[in-house]
Design an enzyme around this catalytic site. Structure first.
Site, PDB file in Angstrom:
ATOM      1  N   CYS A  82       0.804  -1.226   0.000  1.00 11.81           N
ATOM      2  CA  CYS A  82       0.000   0.000   0.000  1.00 11.81           C
ATOM      3  C   CYS A  82       0.838   1.278   0.000  1.00 11.81           C
ATOM      4  O   CYS A  82       0.289   2.367  -0.197  1.00 11.81           O
ATOM      5  CB  CYS A  82      -0.951  -0.006   1.187  1.00 11.81           C
ATOM      6  SG  CYS A  82      -2.106  -1.394   1.162  1.00 11.81           S
ATOM      7  N   GLY A 118      -6.582 -10.261  -1.528  1.00  9.60           N
ATOM      8  CA  GLY A 118      -6.146 -11.652  -1.417  1.00  9.60           C
ATOM      9  C   GLY A 118      -4.859 -11.880  -2.173  1.00  9.60           C
ATOM     10  O   GLY A 118      -4.437 -11.061  -2.990  1.00  9.60           O
ATOM     11  N   CYS A 213     -11.881   1.234   4.701  1.00  4.78           N
ATOM     12  CA  CYS A 213     -11.859   1.911   3.405  1.00  4.78           C
ATOM     13  C   CYS A 213     -12.302   0.941   2.311  1.00  4.78           C
ATOM     14  O   CYS A 213     -12.149  -0.272   2.438  1.00  4.78           O
ATOM     15  CB  CYS A 213     -10.473   2.468   3.097  1.00  4.78           C
ATOM     16  SG  CYS A 213      -9.268   1.217   2.604  1.00  4.78           S
TER      17      CYS A 213
END
Length: 393
Positions: A82, A118, A213
């Protein structure tokens, strides 16, 4: 020697729900062209490009940029979970600061699928093996791992400091009020604290659906330049990267047996301390922050990790309104990941887009009055954390 680095152009497209997006090459090309136009440079003036994405095959960066031009420049594909977008920015800034290049593109995009994140490569060891093992030990739940990571970290704060669930609901409600003024956010409907509390309870007493989120698709880009290049071509030099740091995990991540450490508390604290020291400032000097609020729980933890309030002081920080307009430091004026959306590879550059406009004074209804110093915090489990300090010149 290290040269000054300026953010001369930024571009971003609206975040969308998965399935409502264009394919990634088109999204990335739109954001890149917007950044080039904003900077006032041609693509053939760009000397290097760092392109970030999490879910995609190798050289997807080239596939995206070939939509804009084929100039033969180095294109480096970046994947740091991220924190991918801010890692691309970190590398672009290093290239300019070191003198290796004078005009560099940082681009991030994500073409995501609906639902929980995933693994794609299930035939080999997962990079999250140690994180998952720690979480299995500390959090007994059958929820998806992403929820267990961050809700578990929030619960650790609740257990130690008595933080009520309503504090996280206040954070989510604040995000919605900010996003209402952001045309690029995917969720612009204002929700109240009570509506957040009344949303579907994913973990009783710990997490509601609105505190997480959404997965979204999108793209964002930045053009970073040296002072000499900017002066020669008459580019905007109002926003300078004053300091930046990237950190990865230390043994405390697992040895502390604390979910707050598993999700990067010390990683963030170490990065921001490096930035404050390099810039010669403290958290009290920051005017506006875009931080990694993948969950309302992580926003609260990040207040403390970044030094915006004392450890254990986040509930008071939220209750006093110090995280919004009229308070000590406006956090996530864009609406953050909670409302703007979290297209993983683009998130760090979307934060850069917002803060650049804040420092230029062009954020319109979201504008933080007199913003001079802006802090960006972008976290990826696995792990990496990038903290960037921008200064209005």
């Amino acid at each position: 020697m290290s040269r000054d680095v300026f953010v001369c152009g930024v571009g971003m497209i609206p975040c969308t729900k998965p399935g409502a997006n264009e394919p990634y090459p088109q999204m990335a090309a739109h954001a890149t062209r917007a950044a080039l136009q904003d900077a006032g440079v041609r693509y053939d003036q760009v000397q290097q490009a760092y392109v970030g994405y999490v879910y995609g095959d190798s050289t997807s960066g080239q596939r995206a940029l070939y939509e804009v031009g084929m100039t033969g420049i180095p294109v480096v594909n970046v994947n740091n979970n991220c924190s991918t977008g801010s890692t691309a920015l970190f590398l672009a800034r290093q290239a300019v600061a070191s003198g290796a290049a004078d005009c560099v593109l940082a681009l991030g995009f994500e073409h995501m699928n609906p639902g929980a994140l995933g693994a794609v490569f299930n035939d080999r060891p997962s990079p999250f093996e140690r994180f998952d093992a720690a979480t299995d030990e500390l959090v007994q739940s059958d929820l998806p791992l992403a929820l267990r990571y961050f809700a578990g970290a929030g619960k650790a704060h609740m257990d130690e400091f008595g933080t009520p669930l309503s504090t996280f609901a206040k954070i989510r409600a604040k995000a919605s009020r900010h996003a209402a003024n952001n045309p690029l956010a995917v969720f612009r409907t204002v929700v109240t604290e009570q509506e957040v509390m009344d949303a579907k309870m994913l973990w009783p007493g710990v997490l509601t659906r609105l505190m997480a989120c959404p997965p979204t698709c999108g793209a964002a880009a930045a053009i970073v330049c040296s002072a000499a290049f900017a002066q020669k071509h008459g580019l905007d030099q109002r926003v300078r990267i004053k300091a930046q740091a990237m950190t990865t995990d230390k043994p405390v991540t697992f040895e502390a047996r604390d979910m707050r450490e598993v999700v990067g508390f010390s990683m963030a604290r170490d990065a921001v301390q490096q930035v404050y020291e390099a810039a010669g400032i403290g958290p009290q000097d920051i005017d506006v922050v875009e931080l990694h609020d993948c969950f309302a729980q992580n926003e609260l933890l990040s207040y403390e990790a970044l030094g915006l309030c004392p450890v254990g002081g986040a509930e008071k920080f939220v209750h006093d309104g110090d995280n919004t307009y009229g308070g000590k430091v406006v956090t996530n004026p864009s609406g953050g990941l909670l409302s703007k959306g979290h297209p993983l590879g683009a998130t760090g550059l979307a934060q850069c887009f917002e803060l650049t406009h804040q420092l230029r004074g062009t954020a319109e209804q979201r504008q933080v009055d007199g913003a001079r110093l802006a802090l960006q915090h972008n976290l990826g489990l696995g792990g990496a954390c990038v903290v960037t300090l921008y200064e209005r010149v």
